[in-house]
Design a protein around this motif. Structure first.
Motif, PDB file in Angstrom:
ATOM      1  N   SER A  53       0.858  -1.178   0.000  1.00  0.00           N
ATOM      2  CA  SER A  53       0.000   0.000   0.000  1.00  0.00           C
ATOM      3  C   SER A  53       0.892   1.224   0.000  1.00  0.00           C
ATOM      4  O   SER A  53       2.103   1.126   0.172  1.00  0.00           O
ATOM      5  CB  SER A  53      -0.903  -0.008   1.245  1.00  0.00           C
ATOM      6  OG  SER A  53      -1.556   1.228   1.407  1.00  0.00           O
ATOM      7  N   ASN A  54       0.288   2.384  -0.195  1.00  0.00           N
ATOM      8  CA  ASN A  54       1.050   3.632  -0.038  1.00  0.00           C
ATOM      9  C   ASN A  54       0.536   4.434   1.144  1.00  0.00           C
ATOM     10  O   ASN A  54       0.804   5.616   1.268  1.00  0.00           O
ATOM     11  CB  ASN A  54       0.994   4.472  -1.319  1.00  0.00           C
ATOM     12  CG  ASN A  54      -0.357   5.134  -1.525  1.00  0.00           C
ATOM     13  OD1 ASN A  54      -1.389   4.603  -1.091  1.00  0.00           O
ATOM     14  ND2 ASN A  54      -0.370   6.272  -2.189  1.00  0.00           N
ATOM     15  N   ILE A 166      -3.044  -1.770  -8.932  1.00  0.00           N
ATOM     16  CA  ILE A 166      -2.895  -0.342  -9.232  1.00  0.00           C
ATOM     17  C   ILE A 166      -3.345  -0.098 -10.668  1.00  0.00           C
ATOM     18  O   ILE A 166      -2.983  -0.840 -11.587  1.00  0.00           O
ATOM     19  CB  ILE A 166      -1.439   0.109  -9.045  1.00  0.00           C
ATOM     20  CG1 ILE A 166      -1.038  -0.016  -7.574  1.00  0.00           C
ATOM     21  CG2 ILE A 166      -1.248   1.547  -9.512  1.00  0.00           C
ATOM     22  CD1 ILE A 166       0.416   0.304  -7.307  1.00  0.00           C
ATOM     23  N   LEU A 272     -10.739   4.334  -4.990  1.00  0.00           N
ATOM     24  CA  LEU A 272      -9.347   4.272  -5.394  1.00  0.00           C
ATOM     25  C   LEU A 272      -8.634   5.481  -4.799  1.00  0.00           C
ATOM     26  O   LEU A 272      -9.208   6.575  -4.724  1.00  0.00           O
ATOM     27  CB  LEU A 272      -9.178   4.276  -6.909  1.00  0.00           C
ATOM     28  CG  LEU A 272      -9.715   3.046  -7.667  1.00  0.00           C
ATOM     29  CD1 LEU A 272     -11.199   3.178  -7.975  1.00  0.00           C
ATOM     30  CD2 LEU A 272      -8.930   2.840  -8.963  1.00  0.00           C
ATOM     31  N   ASP A 275      -1.859   7.043  -6.008  1.00  0.00           N
ATOM     32  CA  ASP A 275      -0.688   6.267  -5.633  1.00  0.00           C
ATOM     33  C   ASP A 275       0.617   6.997  -5.900  1.00  0.00           C
ATOM     34  O   ASP A 275       1.678   6.562  -5.466  1.00  0.00           O
ATOM     35  CB  ASP A 275      -0.688   4.927  -6.378  1.00  0.00           C
ATOM     36  CG  ASP A 275       0.167   3.876  -5.693  1.00  0.00           C
ATOM     37  OD1 ASP A 275      -0.224   3.429  -4.599  1.00  0.00           O
ATOM     38  OD2 ASP A 275       1.231   3.523  -6.236  1.00  0.00           O
ATOM     39  N   ASN A 283      -4.474   3.203  -6.579  1.00  0.00           N
ATOM     40  CA  ASN A 283      -4.640   1.841  -6.085  1.00  0.00           C
ATOM     41  C   ASN A 283      -6.066   1.658  -5.594  1.00  0.00           C
ATOM     42  O   ASN A 283      -6.702   2.590  -5.096  1.00  0.00           O
ATOM     43  CB  ASN A 283      -3.616   1.501  -5.001  1.00  0.00           C
ATOM     44  CG  ASN A 283      -3.762   2.311  -3.742  1.00  0.00           C
ATOM     45  OD1 ASN A 283      -4.720   2.126  -2.999  1.00  0.00           O
ATOM     46  ND2 ASN A 283      -2.814   3.204  -3.477  1.00  0.00           N
ATOM     47  N   GLN A 288      -7.072  -6.050  -1.729  1.00  0.00           N
ATOM     48  CA  GLN A 288      -6.061  -7.097  -1.755  1.00  0.00           C
ATOM     49  C   GLN A 288      -6.704  -8.364  -2.310  1.00  0.00           C
ATOM     50  O   GLN A 288      -7.864  -8.638  -2.037  1.00  0.00           O
ATOM     51  CB  GLN A 288      -5.524  -7.357  -0.348  1.00  0.00           C
ATOM     52  CG  GLN A 288      -4.895  -6.163   0.317  1.00  0.00           C
ATOM     53  CD  GLN A 288      -5.902  -5.241   0.969  1.00  0.00           C
ATOM     54  OE1 GLN A 288      -5.753  -4.034   0.932  1.00  0.00           O
ATOM     55  NE2 GLN A 288      -6.960  -5.778   1.577  1.00  0.00           N
ATOM     56  N   ARG A 313      -0.107  -2.607 -12.017  1.00  0.00           N
ATOM     57  CA  ARG A 313       0.264  -3.782 -11.229  1.00  0.00           C
ATOM     58  C   ARG A 313      -0.996  -4.505 -10.825  1.00  0.00           C
ATOM     59  O   ARG A 313      -1.957  -3.894 -10.364  1.00  0.00           O
ATOM     60  CB  ARG A 313       1.025  -3.363  -9.967  1.00  0.00           C
ATOM     61  CG  ARG A 313       1.504  -4.552  -9.121  1.00  0.00           C
ATOM     62  CD  ARG A 313       2.027  -4.103  -7.762  1.00  0.00           C
ATOM     63  NE  ARG A 313       0.946  -3.707  -6.865  1.00  0.00           N
ATOM     64  CZ  ARG A 313       1.123  -3.113  -5.692  1.00  0.00           C
ATOM     65  NH1 ARG A 313       2.336  -2.810  -5.308  1.00  0.00           N
ATOM     66  NH2 ARG A 313       0.084  -2.794  -4.924  1.00  0.00           N
ATOM     67  N   GLY A 315      -2.862  -7.541  -8.420  1.00  0.00           N
ATOM     68  CA  GLY A 315      -2.697  -7.978  -7.041  1.00  0.00           C
ATOM     69  C   GLY A 315      -1.941  -9.288  -6.955  1.00  0.00           C
ATOM     70  O   GLY A 315      -1.688  -9.964  -7.955  1.00  0.00           O
TER      71      GLY A 315
END
Length: 446
Positions: A53-54, A166, A272, A275, A283, A288, A313, A315
């Motif tokens: 995560s960010n 993402i 969302l 990110d 993201n 997840q 990206r 998951g």
């Protein structure tokens, strides 16, 4: 000659430990196996690379335990929090960061520190001599994991972490999605529009749940049991717990108004979060997943606004190893069987970037004090730091020990305050006031 402190692992905990020890006047060597030895989740060789995560979660230091932990780390000149503040992204009342510049900045600061050196080698044993901190995190290498198991005489506990996908911002259909934080939370317009929202009606939600439940999932090896940390459950696991679980969790529709249809209340909303600082990547919050890649694209493109989503990206899922700290560590975070070794970060059984960095901060200070022959007062149990370290080094029940985020349930009660939901705001404020005073006093004597 002053003894060198060796730190194995350059994640959040290792980076913070190195900074604290170096600032105290101790020479430090960080042993980080990346990029020579890669992992499933990391993409670079940077220190403090953020993977799952960010977000550092809530930044409210009066009503939230993790926000209080932010405050304590800032007060202690924490490298991770200082850098996070410098690379902050709009996220309502949360602290989210631009992950790549954040890691690059932490890396640059540590490389530039005159007392810190970094080597890209894999450590596979627990040394008998010297002062060491092992902060290898959830992706401890198999060889080192075996060395830890051999030394402790017990199987390392393990569970699984899932990573959220993402999405490229340019591929999101803004004729269906909109920008808004829940309840318009935030002091600036940027903060009040920190989240991108995708609404679903009842039929869309039900179809989405059906697709989640039937999608191809990652299978585990024979004999391997999947245990998950409740704060990072894959969405399909949540859906298996009940069809309404997601609608009352990451997809809850409350506090939001769709400007495209202001009179229509969504049945569910997918959020969302930005990110990166450019706003080119988002993201999917709380998404997840352990779905296979092909299934992910099919299922996530069912979300209104993401029909043509392009993914930077997808998951994934990875094994997360941690030790039974209440049994193995003393109050100084030292391995009882090898007191020259401390453990820090997620491998100790704390969960989350902030908690991992916090335990690195304490391990770095405790190790530096030992090397320099200084006596530190006990970490105050009524601080957030103290509540965490007390939990992992003896406060938790060893037989049922599982990874834990910081929370007010770990704090000792404040005398004279009543319980119940109506008194919760006053109680949390009392916790944070007491913790700040105790923590500042501790820092003043260090």
């Amino acid at each position: 000659m002053t003894q060198v402190l060796h730190i194995v692992g350059g994640g959040m905990a290792g980076s913070e430990a190195a900074w604290q020890a170096a600032e105290a006047g101790v020479d430090v060597v960080i042993h980080e196996m990346r990029p020579t030895v890669g992992t499933f989740a990391h993409q670079t060789g940077n220190l403090a690379e953020m993977v799952c995560s960010n977000s550092f979660r809530s930044d409210d230091d009066e009503q939230n335990a993790v926000g209080l932990l932010h405050w304590e780390m800032r007060a202690a000149n924490g490298l991770i929090m200082t850098t996070a503040d410098a690379h902050r992204l709009p996220a309502g009342g949360a602290l989210a960061v631009d992950r790549d510049p954040f890691a690059e900045s932490v890396t640059a600061k540590l490389h530039a520190h005159p007392r810190v050196s970094v080597t890209d080698e894999e450590v596979t044993t627990l040394p008998d001599g010297g002062q060491w901190i092992f902060a290898t995190g959830p992706l401890t290498s198999p060889a080192l994991g075996e060395a830890i198991r051999s030394e402790t005489g017990a199987e390392a506990l393990a569970f699984f972490d899932a990573i959220a996908p993402i999405v490229y911002a340019e591929s999101i259909d803004m004729s269906k999605a909109w920008m808004q934080s829940r309840y318009d939370k935030g002091e600036t317009e940027e903060e009040r529009t920190a989240y991108l929202n995708c609404p679903m009606d009842r039929d869309q939600y039900e179809a989405f749940i059906d697709a989640l439940l039937s999608a191809d999932k990652t299978e585990f090896h024979e004999g391997e049991t999947a245990g998950y940390f409740d704060g990072c459950l894959p969405i399909e696991v949540m859906a298996e717990r009940g069809r309404e679980t997601l609608r009352h969790g990451p997809m809850k529709p409350v506090g939001l108004t769709n400007p495209h249809a202001p009179d229509v209340k969504p049945h569910a909303v997918v959020q969302l979060r930005r990110d990166n600082a450019l706003g080119t990547l988002f993201n999917i919050v709380g998404f997840q997943t352990k779905m296979k890649y092909g299934a992910q694209t099919d299922v996530f493109r069912m979300i209104p606004g993401l029909e043509n989503a392009s993914f930077a990206r997808l998951g994934g899922i990875h094994r997360n190893t941690f030790i039974n700290s209440p049994t193995l560590l003393d109050a100084q975070m030292r391995l009882k069987s090898k007191p020259n070794i401390r453990f820090a970060g997620q491998i100790t059984g704390v969960e989350g970037y902030v908690e991992s960095a916090a335990m690195g901060l304490l391990a770095g200070r405790l190790a530096a004090a030992e090397i320099l022959g200084r006596d530190l007062p006990d970490v105050p149990q009524d601080s957030a730091m103290g509540a965490l370290i007390h939990h992992i080094t003896g406060g938790a029940e060893a037989k049922t020990f599982q990874p834990m985020n910081v929370n007010f349930g770990l704090f000792r009660p404040v005398d004279g305050l009543k319980g119940g939901r109506r008194g919760r705001k006053d109680r949390y404020k009392a916790y944070t006031d007491r913790a700040k005073a105790e923590w500042q006093t501790w820092l003043d004597h260090c």
